[in-house]
Design a protein around this motif. Structure first.
Motif, PDB file in Angstrom:
ATOM      1  N   GLY A   1      -6.858   9.882   3.545  1.00  0.00           N
ATOM      2  CA  GLY A   1      -6.046   9.138   2.256  1.00  0.00           C
ATOM      3  C   GLY A   1      -5.085   8.170   2.424  1.00  0.00           C
ATOM      4  O   GLY A   1      -4.984   7.235   2.328  1.00  0.00           O
ATOM      5  N   TRP A   2      -3.929   8.620   3.048  1.00  0.00           N
ATOM      6  CA  TRP A   2      -2.758   7.986   2.367  1.00  0.00           C
ATOM      7  C   TRP A   2      -2.041   7.677   3.462  1.00  0.00           C
ATOM      8  O   TRP A   2      -1.862   6.794   3.310  1.00  0.00           O
ATOM      9  N   SER A   3      -3.302   7.470   4.947  1.00  0.00           N
ATOM     10  CA  SER A   3      -3.164   6.320   6.177  1.00  0.00           C
ATOM     11  C   SER A   3      -4.186   5.101   5.848  1.00  0.00           C
ATOM     12  O   SER A   3      -3.561   4.134   6.119  1.00  0.00           O
ATOM     13  N   LEU A   4      -5.033   5.186   4.804  1.00  0.00           N
ATOM     14  CA  LEU A   4      -5.712   4.171   4.126  1.00  0.00           C
ATOM     15  C   LEU A   4      -4.660   3.434   3.046  1.00  0.00           C
ATOM     16  O   LEU A   4      -4.438   2.247   3.564  1.00  0.00           O
ATOM     17  N   ILE A   5      -3.938   4.379   2.226  1.00  0.00           N
ATOM     18  CA  ILE A   5      -2.988   3.352   1.597  1.00  0.00           C
ATOM     19  C   ILE A   5      -1.852   2.720   2.329  1.00  0.00           C
ATOM     20  O   ILE A   5      -0.966   1.883   1.828  1.00  0.00           O
ATOM     21  N   GLY A   6      -1.002   4.156   2.822  1.00  0.00           N
ATOM     22  CA  GLY A   6      -0.537   3.318   4.189  1.00  0.00           C
ATOM     23  C   GLY A   6      -1.181   2.002   4.292  1.00  0.00           C
ATOM     24  O   GLY A   6       0.308   0.392   4.296  1.00  0.00           O
ATOM     25  N   THR A   7      -1.777   1.361   4.995  1.00  0.00           N
ATOM     26  CA  THR A   7      -2.479   0.305   5.616  1.00  0.00           C
ATOM     27  C   THR A   7      -1.860  -0.503   4.819  1.00  0.00           C
ATOM     28  O   THR A   7      -2.501  -1.354   4.787  1.00  0.00           O
ATOM     29  N   ALA A   8      -2.472  -0.219   3.233  1.00  0.00           N
ATOM     30  CA  ALA A   8      -2.914  -1.248   2.293  1.00  0.00           C
ATOM     31  C   ALA A   8      -1.051  -1.440   1.556  1.00  0.00           C
ATOM     32  O   ALA A   8      -1.143  -2.895   1.794  1.00  0.00           O
ATOM     33  N   LEU A   9      -0.763  -0.514   2.290  1.00  0.00           N
ATOM     34  CA  LEU A   9       0.895  -1.259   1.609  1.00  0.00           C
ATOM     35  C   LEU A   9       1.441  -1.996   2.300  1.00  0.00           C
ATOM     36  O   LEU A   9       1.704  -3.174   2.598  1.00  0.00           O
ATOM     37  N   ILE A  10       1.045  -1.714   4.025  1.00  0.00           N
ATOM     38  CA  ILE A  10       1.497  -2.664   4.891  1.00  0.00           C
ATOM     39  C   ILE A  10       0.673  -4.226   5.222  1.00  0.00           C
ATOM     40  O   ILE A  10       1.421  -5.254   5.155  1.00  0.00           O
ATOM     41  N   ALA A  11      -0.376  -4.264   4.225  1.00  0.00           N
ATOM     42  CA  ALA A  11      -1.604  -6.177   4.371  1.00  0.00           C
ATOM     43  C   ALA A  11      -0.755  -6.154   2.731  1.00  0.00           C
ATOM     44  O   ALA A  11       0.080  -7.397   3.287  1.00  0.00           O
ATOM     45  N   PHE A  12      -0.545  -5.460   1.680  1.00  0.00           N
ATOM     46  CA  PHE A  12       0.492  -6.182   1.008  1.00  0.00           C
ATOM     47  C   PHE A  12       1.856  -7.464   1.464  1.00  0.00           C
ATOM     48  O   PHE A  12       2.590  -8.306   1.326  1.00  0.00           O
ATOM     49  N   GLU A  13       2.889  -5.917   2.462  1.00  0.00           N
ATOM     50  CA  GLU A  13       3.426  -6.796   2.935  1.00  0.00           C
ATOM     51  C   GLU A  13       3.434  -7.762   3.546  1.00  0.00           C
ATOM     52  O   GLU A  13       4.489  -8.318   3.854  1.00  0.00           O
ATOM     53  N   GLU A  14       2.451  -7.576   4.492  1.00  0.00           N
ATOM     54  CA  GLU A  14       2.062  -8.280   5.077  1.00  0.00           C
ATOM     55  C   GLU A  14       1.216  -9.798   4.834  1.00  0.00           C
ATOM     56  O   GLU A  14       1.199 -10.976   5.957  1.00  0.00           O
ATOM     57  N   ALA A  15       1.014  -9.947   3.826  1.00  0.00           N
ATOM     58  CA  ALA A  15      -0.131  -9.987   3.673  1.00  0.00           C
ATOM     59  C   ALA A  15       0.035 -12.266   3.597  1.00  0.00           C
ATOM     60  O   ALA A  15       1.330 -12.578   2.956  1.00  0.00           O
ATOM     61  N   TYR A  16      -0.412 -12.997   4.500  1.00  0.00           N
ATOM     62  CA  TYR A  16      -0.406 -14.220   4.274  1.00  0.00           C
ATOM     63  C   TYR A  16      -1.351 -15.154   3.919  1.00  0.00           C
ATOM     64  O   TYR A  16      -1.199 -16.618   3.701  1.00  0.00           O
ATOM     65  N   ASP A  17      -2.396 -14.810   3.062  1.00  0.00           N
ATOM     66  CA  ASP A  17      -3.667 -15.029   3.095  1.00  0.00           C
ATOM     67  C   ASP A  17      -4.440 -14.064   1.398  1.00  0.00           C
ATOM     68  O   ASP A  17      -4.011 -13.344   1.530  1.00  0.00           O
ATOM     69  N   PRO A  18      -5.303 -14.853   1.025  1.00  0.00           N
ATOM     70  CA  PRO A  18      -5.936 -13.740   0.079  1.00  0.00           C
ATOM     71  C   PRO A  18      -7.069 -12.151   0.461  1.00  0.00           C
ATOM     72  O   PRO A  18      -7.159 -11.616   0.027  1.00  0.00           O
ATOM     73  N   PHE A  19      -7.787 -12.754   1.456  1.00  0.00           N
ATOM     74  CA  PHE A  19      -8.120 -12.510   2.510  1.00  0.00           C
ATOM     75  C   PHE A  19      -7.096 -11.103   2.832  1.00  0.00           C
ATOM     76  O   PHE A  19      -7.874  -9.680   2.342  1.00  0.00           O
ATOM     77  N   SER A  20      -6.472 -10.690   3.482  1.00  0.00           N
ATOM     78  CA  SER A  20      -5.130  -9.506   3.471  1.00  0.00           C
ATOM     79  C   SER A  20      -4.782  -8.778   2.223  1.00  0.00           C
ATOM     80  O   SER A  20      -5.102  -8.195   2.360  1.00  0.00           O
ATOM     81  N   ALA A  21      -4.754  -9.739   1.222  1.00  0.00           N
ATOM     82  CA  ALA A  21      -4.838  -8.980  -0.069  1.00  0.00           C
ATOM     83  C   ALA A  21      -5.915  -8.275  -0.483  1.00  0.00           C
ATOM     84  O   ALA A  21      -6.057  -7.240  -0.947  1.00  0.00           O
ATOM     85  N   ILE A  22      -6.585  -9.312  -0.236  1.00  0.00           N
ATOM     86  CA  ILE A  22      -7.934  -8.670  -0.796  1.00  0.00           C
ATOM     87  C   ILE A  22      -8.304  -7.441   0.414  1.00  0.00           C
ATOM     88  O   ILE A  22      -8.604  -6.378  -0.280  1.00  0.00           O
ATOM     89  N   PHE A  23      -8.079  -7.526   1.815  1.00  0.00           N
ATOM     90  CA  PHE A  23      -8.277  -6.201   2.534  1.00  0.00           C
ATOM     91  C   PHE A  23      -7.145  -4.894   1.876  1.00  0.00           C
ATOM     92  O   PHE A  23      -7.674  -3.518   1.830  1.00  0.00           O
ATOM     93  N   GLY A  24      -5.598  -5.194   1.109  1.00  0.00           N
ATOM     94  CA  GLY A  24      -4.918  -4.213   0.713  1.00  0.00           C
ATOM     95  C   GLY A  24      -5.904  -3.840  -0.165  1.00  0.00           C
ATOM     96  O   GLY A  24      -5.781  -2.557  -0.461  1.00  0.00           O
ATOM     97  N   VAL A  25      -6.458  -4.139  -1.158  1.00  0.00           N
ATOM     98  CA  VAL A  25      -6.948  -3.754  -2.783  1.00  0.00           C
ATOM     99  C   VAL A  25      -7.247  -2.582  -1.983  1.00  0.00           C
ATOM    100  O   VAL A  25      -8.552  -1.516  -2.530  1.00  0.00           O
ATOM    101  N   VAL A  26      -9.435  -3.371  -1.427  1.00  0.00           N
ATOM    102  CA  VAL A  26     -10.021  -2.119  -0.681  1.00  0.00           C
ATOM    103  C   VAL A  26      -9.462  -1.168  -0.053  1.00  0.00           C
ATOM    104  O   VAL A  26      -9.816  -0.015  -0.101  1.00  0.00           O
ATOM    105  N   MET A  27      -8.576  -1.070   0.456  1.00  0.00           N
ATOM    106  CA  MET A  27      -8.360  -0.076   1.303  1.00  0.00           C
ATOM    107  C   MET A  27      -7.051   1.792   0.201  1.00  0.00           C
ATOM    108  O   MET A  27      -7.552   2.277   0.451  1.00  0.00           O
ATOM    109  N   LEU A  28      -6.678   0.326  -0.738  1.00  0.00           N
ATOM    110  CA  LEU A  28      -6.295   1.385  -1.790  1.00  0.00           C
ATOM    111  C   LEU A  28      -7.390   2.075  -2.480  1.00  0.00           C
ATOM    112  O   LEU A  28      -6.939   3.050  -2.856  1.00  0.00           O
TER     113      LEU A  28
END
Length: 221
Positions: free
Chosen positions: A59-86
């Motif tokens: 669970g925390w690995s997925l949350i960490g992946t979401a945090l990395i996605a939010f930090e490196e988000a350059y487009d809406p798809f990255s943000a959506i991916f981060g929300v799903v992982m979170l």
């Protein structure tokens, strides 16, 4: 026989004890202590603790992946991916944390019962079979290694992070996994040490014995 998930009751008060003789008391005491020891430090309990720890780590690995996605988000798809992982990470981490907490609370009840039944009388010959030295050693060594790895991940890895290369999301991921490993490891180490302390007190009689059974007037002490 009660279900495995149901703990035995505590010893009855002296005034309502109904054992016909001391042998019957010792037989019940030995059986229930065996049940309680397995409920506290049996191999299945170690596997269950590590299972919920692994689910929490996922669970925390997925949350960490979401945090990395939010930090490196350059487009809406990255943000959506981060929300799903979170969301997926929270769905795994929260139940795992709750179940680990439930297990710790159950262990407190088991230790209380072990102390009460252990102090009811003395039976060193039968109590020696409750030592479980191999199982206790496995608990201690594996939990110590896990706690050490968790502490390393929490302290050493962040201290060696390189600015500009190691992101905050990555450090949060590593530190969260380390904290989880450290917590699970400490639970296991504490249980191993407590079992050792309890068995020494029970077998050697360091703990104060309980009230005398009515049938022998204290002659057995």
């Amino acid at each position: 026989m009660p279900p495995r998930s149901v703990l035995p009751p505590p010893p009855p008060p002296p005034e309502i004890r109904a054992w016909p003789d001391r042998d019957a008391l010792l037989a019940d005491r030995s059986y229930l202590l065996g049940v309680l020891v397995k409920a506290h430090i049996g191999p299945g309990r170690l596997g269950l603790l590590w299972l919920w720890g692994a689910v929490g780590a996922l669970g925390w690995s997925l949350i960490g992946t979401a945090l990395i996605a939010f930090e490196e988000a350059y487009d809406p798809f990255s943000a959506i991916f981060g929300v799903v992982m979170l969301a997926l990470g929270a769905a795994a981490l929260i139940p795992a944390a709750i179940l680990i907490g439930v297990g710790v609370h159950r262990d407190v009840a088991v230790r209380r019962l072990l102390t009460q039944w252990g102090e009811l009388d003395r039976d060193p010959a039968r109590d020696a079979g409750l030592r479980l030295p191999g199982v206790s050693l496995v608990w201690l060594l594996t939990s110590f290694v896990l706690a050490a790895l968790g502490l390393f991940a929490c302290v050493v890895v962040p201290a060696g992070a390189v600015r500009g290369e190691d992101t905050y999301g990555l450090m949060a991921l590593i530190m969260g996994l380390g904290l989880l490993a450290w917590t699970v490891g400490l639970i296991g180490v504490f249980k191993a040490f407590w079992h050792r302390r309890w068995i020494v007190r029970t077998v050697t009689g360091a703990a104060a014995p309980g009230p005398l059974p009515a049938w022998d007037g204290g002659a057995h002490r």
